[in-house]
Design an enzyme around this catalytic site. Structure first.
Site, PDB file in Angstrom:
ATOM      1  N   HIS A  65       0.812  -1.227   0.000  1.00  0.00           N
ATOM      2  CA  HIS A  65       0.000   0.000   0.000  1.00  0.00           C
ATOM      3  C   HIS A  65       0.842   1.273   0.000  1.00  0.00           C
ATOM      4  O   HIS A  65       0.297   2.380   0.043  1.00  0.00           O
ATOM      5  CB  HIS A  65      -0.959   0.013   1.205  1.00  0.00           C
ATOM      6  N   ASP A 111      -0.374  -7.470   2.030  1.00  0.00           N
ATOM      7  CA  ASP A 111       0.245  -6.145   1.965  1.00  0.00           C
ATOM      8  C   ASP A 111       1.769  -6.287   1.899  1.00  0.00           C
ATOM      9  O   ASP A 111       2.488  -5.986   2.858  1.00  0.00           O
ATOM     10  CB  ASP A 111      -0.184  -5.323   3.182  1.00  0.00           C
ATOM     11  N   SER A 209       5.142   3.275   6.380  1.00  0.00           N
ATOM     12  CA  SER A 209       4.870   1.841   6.317  1.00  0.00           C
ATOM     13  C   SER A 209       6.036   1.109   5.690  1.00  0.00           C
ATOM     14  O   SER A 209       6.981   1.714   5.214  1.00  0.00           O
ATOM     15  CB  SER A 209       3.618   1.574   5.476  1.00  0.00           C
TER      16      SER A 209
END
Length: 260
Positions: A65, A111, A209
């Site tokens: 993402h 992810d 992230s």
């Protein structure tokens, strides 16, 4: 499904814009120099977007993402804990983007993304960059085991738009039981590890992230998500992609993409 079905050459017209949920390090501490030489800063137009980590001479692992607005301006910085010190020698172009083919959004899992660098990273005892090893089989981490997570995200909630830090931050986090984690979230969580955040004043949060969850020297997880805008006193655990559940896909990508 073929491992490379969702690998895109950066020269192609490709848009991988995602709504970054990601994470920053809240109430961590500055990482010691040369302690985490596998850490990578994934950047667009030299602006930090996500964390990542070097898993082979020419592949960095990160979260699927990660907000890549313009793949052609994508680069990866390796070899420094302080992003202000990044120079041309530390910056690598990205030749190919390999996002997991089943990824849709963070709550549905998968992810995970691999970035093939434009050239191989020089490695050796006297080099500033090191690899981090991945698990070789599926893991069963015990509850309350202490692991670590690191990143360049903001150190305070609500500052993820412009508050990235220059110096790498690191934090110890305990593993949280998967069944308990799912119950607290109230949703089905597939192929994830839960660690830290719950009933704590420290953990990950919005803003960055893709960094690794490290246990016993292995990269076992990828920072994925937490409850939006609830960082200081989260009522749910932080969630990471469980790398050990994707070993077959990872190995296929690493093996079937041609060397630089």
């Amino acid at each position: 499904m073929h491992a490379l079905q969702k690998c895109f050459l950066v020269t192609a017209v490709t848009c991988l814009i995602q709504n970054a949920l990601g994470s920053e390090i809240i109430n961590g501490k500055k990482a010691e120099e040369k302690s985490m030489q596998y850490m990578a800063s994934v950047q667009n137009n030299t602006e930090h977007k996500c964390g990542g980590f070097l898993v082979s001479k020419d592949f960095v692992m990160t979260a699927a993402h990660c907000p890549i607005e313009n793949p052609k301006s994508l680069s990866v910085v390796l070899g420094t804990h302080d992003l202000r010190k990044a120079d041309k020698k530390m910056r690598y172009g990205v030749k190919m983007i390999c996002r997991h083919p089943a990824f849709k959004n963070v709550t549905n899992g998968n992810d995970i993304m691999l970035l093939k660098l434009s050239k191989k990273v020089p490695l050796g005892d006297k080099k500033p960059v090191k690899l981090i090893e991945l698990p070789i089989q599926k893991l069963n981490l015990k509850e309350n085991k202490i692991c670590s997570v690191a990143g360049w995200g903001p150190t305070e909630p609500g500052k993820h738009r412009s508050g990235y830090v220059n110096e790498l931050q690191v934090l110890n986090v305990p593993i949280i039981n998967k069944d308990k984690c799912q119950k607290l979230w109230g949703i089905t969580l597939k192929n994830v590890i839960c660690a830290g955040g719950y009933k704590a004043k420290s953990g990950i949060c919005q803003g960055d992230s893709g960094g690794p969850l490290v246990c016993n020297g292995l990269a076992v997880g990828i920072v994925s998500f937490n409850k939006y805008r609830n960082c200081n006193y989260p009522d749910v655990p932080n969630v990471y992609t469980d790398i050990s559940k994707y070993l077959q896909w990872i190995n296929k990508v690493l093996a079937t993409t041609k060397p630089s």
